[in-house]
Write a protein that holds these residues in place. Sequence first.
Motif, mmCIF file in Angstrom:
data_model
loop_
_atom_site.group_PDB
_atom_site.id
_atom_site.type_symbol
_atom_site.label_atom_id
_atom_site.label_comp_id
_atom_site.label_asym_id
_atom_site.label_seq_id
_atom_site.Cartn_x
_atom_site.Cartn_y
_atom_site.Cartn_z
ATOM 1 N N LYS A 33 0.844 -1.192 0.000
ATOM 2 C CA LYS A 33 0.000 0.000 0.000
ATOM 3 C C LYS A 33 0.883 1.247 0.000
ATOM 4 N N LEU A 34 0.269 2.373 -0.301
ATOM 5 C CA LEU A 34 1.008 3.633 -0.373
ATOM 6 C C LEU A 34 1.692 3.942 0.951
ATOM 7 N N LYS A 35 1.006 3.708 2.057
ATOM 8 C CA LYS A 35 1.598 4.023 3.361
ATOM 9 C C LYS A 35 2.820 3.139 3.645
ATOM 10 N N GLU A 36 2.828 1.922 3.111
ATOM 11 C CA GLU A 36 3.980 1.045 3.299
ATOM 12 C C GLU A 36 5.171 1.517 2.470
ATOM 13 N N LEU A 37 4.886 1.988 1.253
ATOM 14 C CA LEU A 37 5.955 2.553 0.437
ATOM 15 C C LEU A 37 6.524 3.810 1.087
ATOM 16 N N ILE A 38 5.648 4.633 1.638
ATOM 17 C CA ILE A 38 6.098 5.842 2.338
ATOM 18 C C ILE A 38 6.972 5.462 3.528
ATOM 19 N N ALA A 39 6.606 4.370 4.218
ATOM 20 C CA ALA A 39 7.414 3.903 5.351
ATOM 21 C C ALA A 39 8.805 3.485 4.892
ATOM 22 N N VAL A 40 8.864 2.757 3.762
ATOM 23 C CA VAL A 40 10.163 2.330 3.219
ATOM 24 C C VAL A 40 11.000 3.545 2.842
ATOM 25 N N LEU A 41 10.397 4.496 2.137
ATOM 26 C CA LEU A 41 11.118 5.702 1.728
ATOM 27 C C LEU A 41 11.531 6.529 2.939
ATOM 28 N N GLY A 42 10.701 6.517 3.992
ATOM 29 C CA GLY A 42 11.030 7.227 5.220
ATOM 30 C C GLY A 42 12.260 6.641 5.904
ATOM 31 N N ILE A 43 12.328 5.305 5.924
ATOM 32 C CA ILE A 43 13.501 4.633 6.501
ATOM 33 C C ILE A 43 14.748 4.970 5.707
ATOM 34 N N ILE A 44 14.619 4.933 4.375
ATOM 35 C CA ILE A 44 15.758 5.279 3.507
ATOM 36 C C ILE A 44 16.210 6.712 3.787
ATOM 37 N N GLY A 45 15.244 7.612 3.889
ATOM 38 C CA GLY A 45 15.579 9.015 4.145
ATOM 39 C C GLY A 45 16.290 9.213 5.476
ATOM 40 N N CYS A 46 15.805 8.536 6.511
ATOM 41 C CA CYS A 46 16.411 8.674 7.843
ATOM 42 C C CYS A 46 17.835 8.129 7.876
ATOM 43 N N LEU A 47 18.066 6.998 7.221
ATOM 44 C CA LEU A 47 19.386 6.359 7.272
ATOM 45 C C LEU A 47 20.365 6.969 6.266
ATOM 46 N N TYR A 48 19.849 7.525 5.195
ATOM 47 C CA TYR A 48 20.724 8.106 4.161
ATOM 48 C C TYR A 48 21.094 9.554 4.474
ATOM 49 N N SER A 49 20.193 10.267 5.116
ATOM 50 C CA SER A 49 20.381 11.704 5.318
ATOM 51 C C SER A 49 21.639 12.089 6.097
ATOM 52 N N PRO A 50 22.112 11.294 7.069
ATOM 53 C CA PRO A 50 23.354 11.696 7.761
ATOM 54 C C PRO A 50 24.527 11.916 6.809
ATOM 55 N N TRP A 51 24.603 11.122 5.726
ATOM 56 C CA TRP A 51 25.672 11.301 4.750
ATOM 57 C C TRP A 51 25.535 12.653 4.032
ATOM 58 N N VAL A 52 24.324 13.010 3.655
ATOM 59 C CA VAL A 52 24.082 14.283 2.961
ATOM 60 C C VAL A 52 24.347 15.444 3.913
ATOM 61 N N ILE A 53 23.893 15.314 5.158
ATOM 62 C CA ILE A 53 24.102 16.371 6.157
ATOM 63 C C ILE A 53 25.593 16.558 6.422
ATOM 64 N N ARG A 54 26.317 15.445 6.564
ATOM 65 C CA ARG A 54 27.765 15.518 6.787
ATOM 66 C C ARG A 54 28.444 16.254 5.640
ATOM 67 N N ASN A 55 28.054 15.949 4.412
ATOM 68 C CA ASN A 55 28.658 16.600 3.257
ATOM 69 C C ASN A 55 28.360 18.090 3.230
ATOM 70 N N TYR A 56 27.141 18.454 3.589
ATOM 71 C CA TYR A 56 26.767 19.871 3.587
ATOM 72 C C TYR A 56 27.537 20.643 4.656
ATOM 73 N N ILE A 57 27.649 20.058 5.836
ATOM 74 C CA ILE A 57 28.392 20.712 6.921
ATOM 75 C C ILE A 57 29.872 20.822 6.570
ATOM 76 N N THR A 58 30.422 19.760 5.959
ATOM 77 C CA THR A 58 31.857 19.711 5.657
ATOM 78 C C THR A 58 32.240 20.598 4.479
ATOM 79 N N PHE A 59 31.423 20.579 3.425
ATOM 80 C CA PHE A 59 31.808 21.259 2.179
ATOM 81 C C PHE A 59 30.966 22.489 1.863
ATOM 82 N N ASP A 60 29.954 22.745 2.698
ATOM 83 C CA ASP A 60 29.069 23.896 2.499
ATOM 84 C C ASP A 60 28.393 23.840 1.131
#
Length: 411
Positions: A202-229
């Motif tokens: 269902k749509l809510k299950e796909l949103i849950a999967v994408l939410g997990i991906i976003g939570c676990l992937y975002s630290p890498w993007v945040i680290r890059n933004y803080i490090t390289f502006d």
Amino acid sequence: MARLMNLLLKYKVFMIFNFAVLLLKIFYSYTKGFDGLTFEDWDIANNLVKYGVYSEFMTVGPTAYKLPVYPLFLSLFIYIFGEHAKAAVIISQHVIFFLVPLLFILTARLFNKEKTGILTGYLFILSPVYFIYSGTLEITNIFIFIFLIFLYYFLAIWQGKHSGVHIIMLGISASVLFLSQVIAVPLSMVLLISLLVYKKIKLKELIAVLGIIGCLYSPWVIRNYITFDRMIISKTPVWQNIHFGYFYDLQIFPSLQKISPQKSSEIRRKRMHTDEFTMEKIYEKEVKEIEQNNPCISMKKAAANALMLWYVPSRYFYDSSPAIIGRKIYVIVLNIITLLSLIQLYRKKNWQLLLFSVLLFGNFTAPYMIGQAGMTRFKLDFEWYQLFLAACLIYSSVFNNNKKETEWPER
């Protein structure tokens, strides 16, 4: 003969062979002094442990040259085992390759095709190149395992398993996959969306999967933004791979060898003292000059890269030593069997598996056509799937299977 084949295709018998190959690989690595080749990931991991900085060259500073999964994997062994880290990594990679066939079998069981999974496992453990390559410290050695875990949970859900655990594990495995190799992202996103399109979730299950991906992937993007502006979603090399594709030693045709050995050596030395953003500007400028002065050269390079990817890289293309000749014959035969398997899927009207196969091969071919295909490991990222298709063809053609089995990948 039939009795022998049925015996070999029993799970316990296969595991005996699988374990024997594991011991043989460890012994082989021991005789070589566990002296595996290392690449940028190893340097990043060493600097991370020694200096606490995610950097390839400390003189340059922090990097986003490589996605974090494999450098972090290596750094764990460096931190725990110190000077014996390389041996520990190689042994662990041999163990991971011991587990890969188990994922073939577990996935095959979802479709009541355990023997096909076992046959795939035999082809994998008997592959000379996979036997050797798990002794190299390179991302492919864990990427295949991570990708197969993702595919297992995807196919389990496709087959009707909608438990919360499967949804969570799909999200986690996708996150780790995306943080290991960017090349896996397009195909994986198509597969995730297809679960909704074909009403497997269902749509809510796909949103849950994408939410997990976003939570676990975002630290890498945040680290890059803080490090390289600046926003770096994946990693920095873009023009570099296109640029490398014109190196003299990475091309097989003289008309495409636009960057001399002297120039390529100069570029490699410059990387050690120049940040990757400045290097990207240099790569972009030189690539545009080459392509403006040579109409259609990018198309020619793409064709040459595809040839090397599906055959052998440039360093082996004109090599006639026995080992390389053996690899060339192996690849040609495997490619022919792959084509025959795809034809069989077409004749049997197994559209979903045929479409998946075409998407997978296209996903792993197109980026290297654009960039460069100078390493064997690029092919190894997906050669295991060719072994699966070969197993399907061999099993359906050679063995009489009276038991009704589920079609790949339909229920």
